[in-house]
Scaffold this active site. Structure first.
Site, PDB file in Angstrom:
ATOM      1  N   ASP A 192       3.030   2.773   6.736  1.00 47.59           N
ATOM      2  CA  ASP A 192       3.649   3.873   7.455  1.00 47.59           C
ATOM      3  C   ASP A 192       2.629   4.613   8.307  1.00 47.59           C
ATOM      4  OD1 ASP A 192       5.872   3.204   5.995  1.00 47.59           O
ATOM      5  OD2 ASP A 192       5.619   4.801   4.527  1.00 47.59           O
ATOM      6  N   PHE A 193       3.112   5.290   9.332  1.00 47.18           N
ATOM      7  CA  PHE A 193       2.271   6.061  10.252  1.00 47.18           C
ATOM      8  C   PHE A 193       1.361   7.020   9.496  1.00 47.18           C
ATOM      9  CE2 PHE A 193       1.825   9.643  13.350  1.00 47.18           C
ATOM     10  CZ  PHE A 193       1.178   8.935  14.361  1.00 47.18           C
TER      11      PHE A 193
END
Length: 241
Positions: free
Chosen positions: A106-107
């Site tokens: 994830d970011f």
């Protein structure tokens, strides 16, 4: 090492293997000045390979398989492009040509991710059900023992995905936060965040610290290193079941 010419031509990005066979049949492929035939093999380290009179050895060199381990910081996207212009994990590695991430983080998740140009390797690792991925997880609040047991057994997420059993070790908590080491053998989108959301405790920090036997020891956040031959072989040896 000698390889069939159609494979080398495809690796150089000039044509598909079938189209490469047509080029060979048409007589426009030469090895050391001699017109090649179907079945001819060559070693790009020692042989001069030309297609339509143009040497392709340099293109083959640029296409050499690369396997790079990155310790991704928060705020980087696990992708090769982004219309929003966000920073990409591929920006952290230079000098290996065009690479892509194996799977995703994830970011806002930190930790280990592999970049490569080897599609077969990507399919083997990303689809494997035998390679453990280990994460450190910090939660908002303290999940109960009952909640942790649910996560260990597997549970149905809000998006309908049923998680497989997970190995969850309780680490030293703080007054307000739980800390856990979670090992997964699957990679559903934002799985760990969704798992803890399902028991009422959102994840406030998430970091992947191991892929198989490969750990983040000695690799600072934002840095990268090449995987060893043994590490690559070990990961390639794992297949989806």
């Amino acid at each position: 090492m000698q390889e069939r010419l159609q494979k080398l031509i495809a690796q150089a990005g000039i044509a598909s293997r079938r189209a490469a066979e047509e080029l060979i049949t048409a007589g426009v492929v030469t090895v050391n000045g001699k017109v090649a035939e179907l079945g001819t093999k060559a070693d790009p380290e020692t042989d001069h390979i030309k297609v339509n009179g143009k040497l392709i050895n340099a293109k083959l060199k640029a296409k050499e398989p690369a396997y790079i381990l990155v310790n991704k910081p928060k705020g980087y996207l696990s992708s090769v492009s982004d219309p929003q212009g966000r920073k990409l994990v591929t920006d952290l590695v230079k000098g290996y040509g065009k690479l892509h991430p194996v799977g995703r983080l994830d970011f806002n998740t930190e930790g280990l991710i592999i970049l490569t140009n080897d599609g077969d390797f990507t399919n083997a690792v990303a689809g494997s059900k035998t390679i453990p991925k280990v994460y450190q997880v910090k939660t908002k609040g303290m999940p109960t023992e009952v909640a942790i047991r649910k996560l260990r057994r597997g549970l149905k997420l809000e998006d309908g995905f049923k998680t497989a059993p997970a190995d969850i070790k309780i680490l030293k908590p703080t007054d307000k936060n739980g800390w856990y080491e979670v090992t997964l053998y699957e990679g559903h989108n934002q799985q760990i965040r969704k798992m803890f959301d399902a028991v009422g405790h959102s994840v406030v920090k998430l970091k992947r610290i191991a892929i198989g036997t490969i750990t983040d020891i000695g690799l600072p956040v934002g840095k990268s290193r090449k995987l060893s031959l043994d590490e690559v072989k070990a990961l390639k040896g794992s297949r989806a079941t």
